[in-house]
Design a protein around this motif. Structure first.
Motif, mmCIF file in Angstrom:
data_model
loop_
_atom_site.group_PDB
_atom_site.id
_atom_site.type_symbol
_atom_site.label_atom_id
_atom_site.label_comp_id
_atom_site.label_asym_id
_atom_site.label_seq_id
_atom_site.Cartn_x
_atom_site.Cartn_y
_atom_site.Cartn_z
ATOM 1 N N ARG A 51 0.904 -1.157 0.000
ATOM 2 C CA ARG A 51 0.000 0.000 0.000
ATOM 3 C C ARG A 51 0.941 1.204 0.000
ATOM 4 N N SER A 52 0.730 2.162 -0.891
ATOM 5 C CA SER A 52 1.736 3.220 -0.980
ATOM 6 C C SER A 52 1.136 4.582 -1.317
ATOM 7 N N CYS A 53 1.956 5.593 -1.095
ATOM 8 C CA CYS A 53 1.600 6.979 -1.399
ATOM 9 C C CYS A 53 2.476 7.451 -2.564
ATOM 10 N N THR A 54 1.835 8.034 -3.567
ATOM 11 C CA THR A 54 2.558 8.505 -4.752
ATOM 12 C C THR A 54 2.437 10.017 -4.861
ATOM 13 N N VAL A 55 3.558 10.669 -5.114
ATOM 14 C CA VAL A 55 3.571 12.122 -5.323
ATOM 15 C C VAL A 55 4.096 12.401 -6.734
ATOM 16 N N ASP A 63 7.705 30.649 -6.377
ATOM 17 C CA ASP A 63 8.229 30.430 -5.039
ATOM 18 C C ASP A 63 7.170 29.851 -4.101
ATOM 19 N N ARG A 64 6.138 29.230 -4.711
ATOM 20 C CA ARG A 64 5.099 28.574 -3.911
ATOM 21 C C ARG A 64 5.092 27.076 -4.195
ATOM 22 N N VAL A 65 4.670 26.326 -3.209
ATOM 23 C CA VAL A 65 4.440 24.887 -3.415
ATOM 24 C C VAL A 65 2.942 24.655 -3.263
ATOM 25 N N ARG A 66 2.340 24.110 -4.326
ATOM 26 C CA ARG A 66 0.889 23.885 -4.327
ATOM 27 C C ARG A 66 0.645 22.383 -4.392
ATOM 28 N N VAL A 67 -0.195 21.906 -3.468
ATOM 29 C CA VAL A 67 -0.376 20.457 -3.345
ATOM 30 C C VAL A 67 -1.854 20.111 -3.286
ATOM 31 N N ARG A 68 -2.214 19.097 -4.038
ATOM 32 C CA ARG A 68 -3.555 18.512 -3.932
ATOM 33 C C ARG A 68 -3.403 17.059 -3.537
ATOM 34 N N SER A 69 -4.417 16.520 -2.885
ATOM 35 C CA SER A 69 -4.368 15.101 -2.535
ATOM 36 C C SER A 69 -5.714 14.466 -2.828
ATOM 37 N N GLU A 70 -5.663 13.425 -3.635
ATOM 38 C CA GLU A 70 -6.891 12.741 -4.060
ATOM 39 C C GLU A 70 -7.714 12.309 -2.844
ATOM 40 N N GLY A 71 -8.971 12.681 -2.847
ATOM 41 C CA GLY A 71 -9.855 12.251 -1.757
ATOM 42 C C GLY A 71 -9.748 13.100 -0.499
ATOM 43 N N MET A 72 -8.842 14.080 -0.483
ATOM 44 C CA MET A 72 -8.711 14.933 0.705
ATOM 45 C C MET A 72 -9.243 16.322 0.367
ATOM 46 N N GLU A 73 -9.853 16.951 1.351
ATOM 47 C CA GLU A 73 -10.427 18.278 1.184
ATOM 48 C C GLU A 73 -9.342 19.332 0.985
ATOM 49 N N GLY A 74 -9.651 20.295 0.130
ATOM 50 C CA GLY A 74 -8.839 21.503 0.067
ATOM 51 C C GLY A 74 -7.571 21.354 -0.752
ATOM 52 N N SER A 120 -2.911 8.031 -2.601
ATOM 53 C CA SER A 120 -2.420 7.022 -1.652
ATOM 54 C C SER A 120 -3.480 5.971 -1.428
ATOM 55 N N ASP A 121 -3.059 4.718 -1.310
ATOM 56 C CA ASP A 121 -4.009 3.682 -0.886
ATOM 57 C C ASP A 121 -3.607 3.095 0.464
ATOM 58 N N VAL A 122 -2.785 3.842 1.221
ATOM 59 C CA VAL A 122 -2.481 3.441 2.601
ATOM 60 C C VAL A 122 -3.656 3.927 3.456
ATOM 61 N N PRO A 123 -4.328 3.017 4.183
ATOM 62 C CA PRO A 123 -5.435 3.468 5.019
ATOM 63 C C PRO A 123 -4.961 4.532 6.010
ATOM 64 N N VAL A 124 -5.743 5.598 6.117
ATOM 65 C CA VAL A 124 -5.317 6.752 6.929
ATOM 66 C C VAL A 124 -5.686 6.538 8.397
ATOM 67 N N GLY A 125 -4.748 6.842 9.281
ATOM 68 C CA GLY A 125 -5.023 6.789 10.714
ATOM 69 C C GLY A 125 -5.232 5.386 11.241
ATOM 70 N N SER A 126 -4.568 4.406 10.639
ATOM 71 C CA SER A 126 -4.784 2.998 10.993
ATOM 72 C C SER A 126 -3.608 2.365 11.695
ATOM 73 N N GLY A 127 -2.490 3.058 11.770
ATOM 74 C CA GLY A 127 -1.293 2.418 12.296
ATOM 75 C C GLY A 127 -0.459 1.763 11.213
ATOM 76 N N LEU A 128 -0.799 2.007 9.944
ATOM 77 C CA LEU A 128 0.041 1.503 8.847
ATOM 78 C C LEU A 128 0.919 2.621 8.305
ATOM 79 N N SER A 129 0.900 3.735 8.996
ATOM 80 C CA SER A 129 1.768 4.860 8.717
ATOM 81 C C SER A 129 1.540 5.516 7.358
ATOM 82 N N SER A 130 0.293 5.871 7.129
ATOM 83 C CA SER A 130 0.005 6.671 5.935
ATOM 84 C C SER A 130 0.756 7.989 6.001
#
Ligand code: ADP
Ligand code: MG
Length: 374
Positions: A51-55, A63-74, A120-130
């Protein structure tokens, strides 16, 4: 500080950015044994999981860093030089990238702007270290975008520093090192004092089962910090650099320190027994570890205890809470041919007895993060 020995995960260096950008991935992890030992300079035996996170990042010339995350707000929009205070960033998940940018700024990263998309398909907040899959992948991305050559251990340190800045929780390096050093088909015996690791073969006869108890892991940061401080105070009172150097006799009457010392011994014994797949020995060590986390370190909850029991009743050789505790996942082992069946029966038994909705999978050990082109 050594790179791992015996089938060593290779030290890797993030490559300077190209104008085209890059795609980097980092896996989550499950810890087979050795919890709440890493930040006491102890031993842990995790494996990187499938299960992994891809960037994906591209330079934006600004001089800005702009980030989106699939399935996450904002959407996150922060200064590339790390000057935004990580714990003020909104949405809250943006504190991780902001923390990493600050950690890398302190290591000389050029303040180059980039746009990044996370999935990412690492379950969030599960102890699998998303969170570490994200922070390691983002560290590699940001180092690449800023043209900063950085070795593996320093990537892990920067990612950890980013997480601590984001959450205020003083964690150890296990998760970040595993996301980088993971070896397919192996667990990693990591010595958190030496920052070295040895890949330990995981026999095909052993199935590793992971199930979430259905109770979200509240980070329980204050409990975590309190136990860390208590262990450090005990080490100091014994005149030791960390609990890693304490003997069982020295800490016999101190439950927090007793867990750490006994858990280190269990990790070493488990690593010795793993290659030959001695399920009886391995399972007993896992159950001792769970009892110690429950009774001495006191980071379990009734649901995790019930899920461990369900695994054992349904034929697992052993099971224990994995990760920080206070919710999240249990890891179990079983004879490989019956792995999926044990998982299905154990989660069904747990569902029937608690009304909670568990989610499980048979975990595969995979390679750690490899920056593309490195
Ligand atoms: P764990 O690391 O065990 O999954 P944590 O509470 O340490 O649990 O980390 C979870 C947090 O990490 C999330 O609440 C979020 O802020 C951040 N996070 C994890 N994965 C992602 C992602 N794909 N995109 C954005 N943020 C993420
Ligand atoms: Mg985490």
């Amino acid at each position: 500080m050594g790179p791992p020995t015996a089938e060593p995960p290779r030290p890797r260096v993030a490559t300077p950015g190209t104008s085209a950008g890059e795609v980097v991935s980092a896996p989550g992890r499950v810890n087979l044994i050795g919890d709440h030992t890493d930040y006491h300079g102890g031993l842990v035996l995790p494996m990187a999981v499938d299960r992994s996170c891809t960037v994906r990042w591209v330079p934006n010339g600004g001089d800005r860093v702009r980030v989106r995350s699939e399935g996450m707000e904002g959407r996150v929009d922060v200064a590339a030089d790390g000057s935004d205070d990580p714990d003020q960033v909104d949405p809250p998940w943006g504190r991780f990238p902001a923390g990493v940018l600050r950690a890398l700024a302190g290591r000389g990263r050029a303040p180059a702007g980039f746009d990044a998309d996370i999935s990412s398909d690492v379950p969030v907040g599960s102890g699998l270290s998303s969170s570490s899959a994200l922070s390691v992948a983002f560290t590699l991305a940001a180092a690449g975008a800023g043209g900063l050559p950085i070795g593996t251990v320093e990537v892990a340190r920067a990612a950890l520093e980013g997480e601590v800045l984001a959450t205020g929780v003083p964690g150890g390096l296990m998760d970040q090192l595993t996301a980088l050093w993971g070896v397919a088909g192996h667990a990693l015996l990591i010595d958190c004092r030496e920052l070295s690791a040895r890949a330990v073969p995981l026999p095909e006869s052993v199935a590793v089962l992971v199930a979430h108890c259905g109770v979200p892991r509240t980070l329980a940061g204050s409990a975590y910090a309190q136990r860390r401080a208590a262990g450090e105070a005990t080490a100091r009172s014994l005149g030791l650099a960390s609990l890693r150097d304490a003997t069982a006799e020295q800490v016999a009457h101190d439950p927090i320190a007793r867990h750490v010392v006994a858990e280190n011994a269990r990790v070493a014994a488990f690593a010795d027994a793993l290659p030959s797949g001695e399920l009886g020995v391995l399972g007993a060590l896992m159950l001792e570890s769970h009892a110690s986390l429950r009774d001495d370190y006191r980071v379990s909850i009734p649901e995790l205890d019930a899920l461990v029991d369900a695994f054992v009743e349904e034929g697992a050789a052993g099971a224990r809470l994995t990760g920080a505790g206070f919710g999240g996942c249990v890891v179990a082992i079983a004879a490989a041919p019956s792995g999926q069946a044990v998982l299905d029966r154990a989660t069904e038994r747990y569902r029937a007895s608690t009304g909670r909705e568990p989610r499980g999978f048979v975990a595969r050990a995979v390679d750690g993060a490899r920056p593309l082109g490195a």
